[in-house]
Enzyme design. Sequence first.
Site, PDB file in Angstrom:
ATOM      1  N   HIS A 268       0.857  -1.183   0.000  1.00  0.00           N
ATOM      2  CA  HIS A 268       0.000   0.000   0.000  1.00  0.00           C
ATOM      3  C   HIS A 268       0.886   1.224   0.000  1.00  0.00           C
ATOM      4  O   HIS A 268       1.816   1.332   0.800  1.00  0.00           O
ATOM      5  CB  HIS A 268      -0.908   0.027   1.240  1.00  0.00           C
ATOM      6  CG  HIS A 268      -1.746   1.261   1.287  1.00  0.00           C
ATOM      7  ND1 HIS A 268      -2.940   1.379   0.602  1.00  0.00           N
ATOM      8  CD2 HIS A 268      -1.546   2.464   1.887  1.00  0.00           C
ATOM      9  CE1 HIS A 268      -3.433   2.591   0.794  1.00  0.00           C
ATOM     10  NE2 HIS A 268      -2.609   3.264   1.569  1.00  0.00           N
TER      11      HIS A 268
ATOM     12  N   ASP B  50     -15.411   2.209   7.160  1.00  0.00           N
ATOM     13  CA  ASP B  50     -14.360   3.128   6.708  1.00  0.00           C
ATOM     14  C   ASP B  50     -14.821   3.940   5.507  1.00  0.00           C
ATOM     15  O   ASP B  50     -14.510   5.127   5.390  1.00  0.00           O
ATOM     16  CB  ASP B  50     -13.087   2.364   6.351  1.00  0.00           C
ATOM     17  CG  ASP B  50     -12.060   3.323   5.769  1.00  0.00           C
ATOM     18  OD1 ASP B  50     -11.617   4.211   6.522  1.00  0.00           O
ATOM     19  OD2 ASP B  50     -11.744   3.237   4.573  1.00  0.00           O
TER      20      ASP B  50
ATOM     21  N   ARG C  80     -14.849  12.402   6.834  1.00  0.00           N
ATOM     22  CA  ARG C  80     -13.608  13.099   7.212  1.00  0.00           C
ATOM     23  C   ARG C  80     -13.184  14.075   6.122  1.00  0.00           C
ATOM     24  O   ARG C  80     -12.667  15.156   6.397  1.00  0.00           O
ATOM     25  CB  ARG C  80     -12.493  12.071   7.462  1.00  0.00           C
ATOM     26  CG  ARG C  80     -12.675  11.302   8.764  1.00  0.00           C
ATOM     27  CD  ARG C  80     -11.797  10.070   8.804  1.00  0.00           C
ATOM     28  NE  ARG C  80     -10.402  10.374   8.583  1.00  0.00           N
ATOM     29  CZ  ARG C  80      -9.544   9.559   7.953  1.00  0.00           C
ATOM     30  NH1 ARG C  80      -9.921   8.385   7.506  1.00  0.00           N
ATOM     31  NH2 ARG C  80      -8.299   9.922   7.795  1.00  0.00           N
TER      32      ARG C  80
ATOM     33  N   SER D  13      -7.892   3.471   8.967  1.00  0.00           N
ATOM     34  CA  SER D  13      -8.589   3.419   7.684  1.00  0.00           C
ATOM     35  C   SER D  13      -7.830   2.522   6.705  1.00  0.00           C
ATOM     36  O   SER D  13      -8.396   1.604   6.094  1.00  0.00           O
ATOM     37  CB  SER D  13      -8.698   4.858   7.136  1.00  0.00           C
ATOM     38  OG  SER D  13      -9.076   4.865   5.791  1.00  0.00           O
TER      39      SER D  13
ATOM     40  N   LYS E 288      -8.751  -1.912   5.787  1.00  0.00           N
ATOM     41  CA  LYS E 288      -8.993  -2.457   4.452  1.00  0.00           C
ATOM     42  C   LYS E 288      -7.976  -3.542   4.105  1.00  0.00           C
ATOM     43  O   LYS E 288      -8.316  -4.563   3.522  1.00  0.00           O
ATOM     44  CB  LYS E 288      -8.958  -1.324   3.414  1.00  0.00           C
ATOM     45  CG  LYS E 288     -10.201  -0.439   3.510  1.00  0.00           C
ATOM     46  CD  LYS E 288     -10.120   0.795   2.644  1.00  0.00           C
ATOM     47  CE  LYS E 288      -9.218   1.838   3.233  1.00  0.00           C
ATOM     48  NZ  LYS E 288      -9.353   3.189   2.718  1.00  0.00           N
TER      49      LYS E 288
HETATM   50  N1  URA Z   1      -6.063   6.513   2.554  1.00  0.00           N
HETATM   51  C1  URA Z   1      -7.031   5.822   3.193  1.00  0.00           C
HETATM   52  O1  URA Z   1      -7.442   4.756   2.747  1.00  0.00           O
HETATM   53  N2  URA Z   1      -7.532   6.326   4.331  1.00  0.00           N
HETATM   54  C2  URA Z   1      -7.105   7.490   4.859  1.00  0.00           C
HETATM   55  O2  URA Z   1      -7.584   7.877   5.885  1.00  0.00           O
HETATM   56  C3  URA Z   1      -6.105   8.194   4.181  1.00  0.00           C
HETATM   57  C4  URA Z   1      -5.596   7.676   3.026  1.00  0.00           C
END
Ligand code: URA
Length: 427
Positions: A85, A164, A171, A186, A190
């Site tokens: 990621h 999320d 947010r 967050s 995932k």
């Molecule tokens: N990427 C995400 O998936 N969540 C965040 O809060 C910030 C970047």
Amino acid sequence: MSQHDAVEVITAKRDGHELTDSQIDWVIANYTDGVVADEQMSALAMAILLNGMNRREIARWTGAMIASGERMDFSSLSRPTSDKHSTGGVGDKITLPLAPLVAACGVAVPQLSGRGLGHTGGTLDKLEAIPGWRASLSNDEMLAQLEGIGAVICAAGTGLAPADKKLYALRDVTGTVEAIPLIASSIMSKKIAEGTGSLVLDVKVGTGAFMKDEARARELAETMVGLGKDAGVHTVALLTDMSTPLGFTAGNAIEVAESVEVLAGGGPADVVELTLALAREMLAGAGVTDVDPADKLADGSAMDAWKAMIRAQDGDPDAPMATARESHVVNAPSTGVLTRLDAMGVGLASWRLGAGRATLGDAVQDGAGVVWHARPGDEVTQGQPLFTLLTDEPERFDRALASLEGGYDIGDGARFDAQPLVIDRIA
Ligand code: URA
């Protein structure tokens, strides 16, 4: 009967207290179900931004977000899994060569990706520049592709961490994106729900990144590595520089083309360096230590995996991609050494040319973007092309040019101090 109520949870965090496990489970489950209202969750997110959460609270929050949806399971695969990621950067096309490269080394890569919003491009937007390519796969298709080819890059289904999805959108409009506990939970909810066995995080630092300063990037990386370990996922983070954009291109089709150069054994040195650094971490995390990924770029097997991966999702890897209808060249105003190329300026220019979107749901232009013809440290001669701007809509040039203004320096090479691309490794 409710165990808690939203005001009790909000005021606890507002007054600087730790939230209990049961308060966290309650608030996430009830927000997902619509019992806790958006305005209540906004207040809680702001209290978290201001007062923080400790490691236990963040781990519980992450667990509650995972529990809000489905968990994928790759344990039936014959090979280990590893995922990467990136927190997002300009010209960051690394996923494209990395996933097939790691697959060619014997590790399966389930890469669930997103679309871009703002100045950093989205992996799916880039791949959609390939004629025919399809981002949506069923879970069965994904498993079959992982078993057969070893790499999948596709859209994350709506079933993963739905809490999320809701919270991130909230947010975004309430000034609470920047809270490290919320960013870390967050991202990690995932990735853990996705079911990867190991994970490598590319945490970007610099003007073109989410985290502009190293101390905050380091804190985010350490928090995410801790969450991964607590969840039993082997997790390592690399802190990498994003003050300069990666490679020579930012856009969709042009980033795919640059990635294909890397898979063909060439490509820009920095893109190759980061691809290999991340590949080595992914392989080590999956327990594969006897394969050098550089060999798989050199012998064509990473390219073979790329073509198979694209074809499996109905794309034609050999078809010509879209090119922009209009181009505008910016020439170097003086002779000297390019001492600075600002990632944010380039990212904004590419976005304004139509490669990115302003709101989710906008279309992107496949052919739009920015090509830069020199990187920091290179000598340039007055009048030589420095940037080529690409778009289908020439009225976009002025605003793109404005974002490049002041975004580079040409000076004396003696003042140029090359920065390392990989700043640190956090395990
Ligand atoms: N990427 C995400 O998936 N969540 C965040 O809060 C910030 C970047």
